[in-house]
Design an enzyme around this catalytic site. Structure first.
Site, PDB file in Angstrom:
ATOM      1  CB  ILE A   1      -1.344  -0.022   1.488  1.00  8.84           C
ATOM      2  CG1 ILE A   1      -2.072  -1.522   1.306  1.00  8.84           C
ATOM      3  CG2 ILE A   1      -1.793   1.258   0.751  1.00  8.84           C
ATOM      4  CD1 ILE A   1      -2.455  -1.736   2.566  1.00  8.84           C
TER       5      ILE A   1
ATOM      6  CB  THR B   1       5.145   2.495   0.644  1.00  7.43           C
ATOM      7  OG1 THR B   1       4.497   3.010  -0.164  1.00  7.43           O
ATOM      8  CG2 THR B   1       5.411   0.857   0.514  1.00  7.43           C
TER       9      THR B   1
ATOM     10  CE  LYS C   1       5.626  13.553   7.679  1.00  8.59           C
ATOM     11  NZ  LYS C   1       5.371  15.075   6.682  1.00  8.59           N
TER      12      LYS C   1
ATOM     13  CG  ASP D   1       8.614  10.555  -3.777  1.00  9.50           C
ATOM     14  OD1 ASP D   1       8.150  10.497  -4.537  1.00  9.50           O
ATOM     15  OD2 ASP D   1       9.178  11.545  -3.801  1.00  9.50           O
TER      16      ASP D   1
ATOM     17  CG  ASN E   1      -4.307   5.754   0.301  1.00 11.07           C
ATOM     18  OD1 ASN E   1      -5.047   6.049  -0.165  1.00 11.07           O
ATOM     19  ND2 ASN E   1      -3.303   6.077   0.762  1.00 11.07           N
TER      20      ASN E   1
ATOM     21  CE1 TYR F   1      -7.344  15.461  -4.722  1.00  6.07           C
ATOM     22  CE2 TYR F   1      -9.493  15.176  -5.622  1.00  6.07           C
ATOM     23  CZ  TYR F   1      -8.269  14.369  -4.505  1.00  6.07           C
ATOM     24  OH  TYR F   1      -8.667  13.904  -4.078  1.00  6.07           O
TER      25      TYR F   1
ATOM     26  CE  LYS G   1      -7.353  10.826  -6.009  1.00  3.08           C
ATOM     27  NZ  LYS G   1      -6.451   9.659  -5.734  1.00  3.08           N
TER      28      LYS G   1
ATOM     29  CB  VAL H   1     -12.236   9.265   4.455  1.00  2.76           C
ATOM     30  CG1 VAL H   1     -12.510   8.042   5.604  1.00  2.76           C
ATOM     31  CG2 VAL H   1     -13.334   8.064   3.195  1.00  2.76           C
TER      32      VAL H   1
ATOM     33  CB  THR I   1      -8.228  11.244   6.166  1.00  6.91           C
ATOM     34  OG1 THR I   1      -7.507  11.956   5.752  1.00  6.91           O
ATOM     35  CG2 THR I   1      -8.331   9.987   5.443  1.00  6.91           C
TER      36      THR I   1
END
Length: 276
Positions: A9, A35, A41, A57, A85, A149, A153, A182, A184
């Site tokens: 992921i 990853t 983080k 990256d 993701n 953006y 996507k 969601v 986050t």
């Protein structure tokens, strides 16, 4: 004893969708390759059993290849599930965009998943595996100040849909998770949001900043509930598109049901353009 199935992921920083998916897969007995561009983080995944943390990256071909090598050495050259993701959110009026910034955004959101998928496909073919792309309902709704953006996507989703057919002869499934709201940490990146001083939209800068920070009154689905639903679809053989998150189903149903003038009027009012 049969070895556990494997999943890699991208974008697994704490409290994001990647983190939630990694935790859910791990709880279901998978060996997880989690990853992130900055492994420091991923503190909440550090001590989980059957979890390998990798630096990745998605814009760096050498790091992508190093991740492939790490997975191969562990699994014997197979991978059951790849989840693309990693991505970056972005808010800016079209006329205020800096082109170098938008190129960097597409490098992460579009070409990064392409780069990672190309590298891991040989391992996925050997496993008759699954490629998953986390996309967004933003790709279906012309929300002001999110055009760049949203374009990234939707572009990724269209590419993935073609890939779904191209990989079918090799028994590799392709699934897009069309993601609604969601909860986050994604909105925390916009605490210092500012428009250029000469922006035509300076009078409503505060409203745009609030939208970027998630202070728009729109509900967001619980992270772990979202991830549980998504993982079940991946594991149970879903292909094509799966819509999940706040407003995802409404967006799916409204693609043809809501007339453009009605949707346009609502978005103009929600984003403050009527104030101009």
């Amino acid at each position: 004893m049969t070895p556990p199935k494997t999943v890699l992921i991208t974008g697994c920083s704490d409290d994001g969708i990647g983190y939630g998916l990694a935790t859910t897969f791990q709880q279901q007995g998978y060996h997880v390759f989690a990853t992130a561009r900055n492994p420091s983080k991923m503190t909440k995944l550090q001590n989980l059993p059957n979890t390998t943390l990798l630096t990745l990256d998605v814009t760096d071909q050498s790091q992508v290849q190093a991740a492939v090598t790490a997975v191969e050495s562990h699994t014997g050259e197979t991978l059951d599930i790849l989840v693309n993701n990693a991505g970056r959110n972005h808010f800016m009026p079209f006329l205020d965009e800096d082109l170098e910034t938008t190129k960097a955004l597409y490098e992460i959101n579009v070409w990064g998943p392409v780069r990672v998928t190309k590298a891991f496909v040989p391992l996925l073919i050997r496993a008759s595996g699954v490629v998953t792309f986390v996309t967004s309902i933003a790709g279906y709704v012309n929300v002001p100040f999110m055009g760049t953006y949203s374009g990234s996507k939707r572009a990724l989703e269209l590419m993935a849909d073609a890939l779904r057919l191209e990989l079918s002869p090799f028994h590799v499934r392709v699934l897009c998770i069309v993601t609604g709201g969601v909860r986050t940490r994604g909105q925390t990146y916009f605490g210092d949001f500012k428009l250029p001083e000469d922006s035509l939209y300076k009078p409503i800068e505060g409203m745009i900043a609030a939208q970027a920070r998630g202070e728009d009154g729109v509900g967001r689905m619980d992270l772990m509930a979202f991830c549980g639903s998504v993982v079940s679809q991946i594991v149970n053989g879903e292909t094509g598109r799966y819509w999940e998150g706040n407003n995802a189903e409404q967006t799916k149903n409204g693609i043809s049901a809501v007339s453009n003038p009605v949707m346009d009027d609502m978005l103009v009012r929600l984003t403050g353009l009527d104030k101009l």
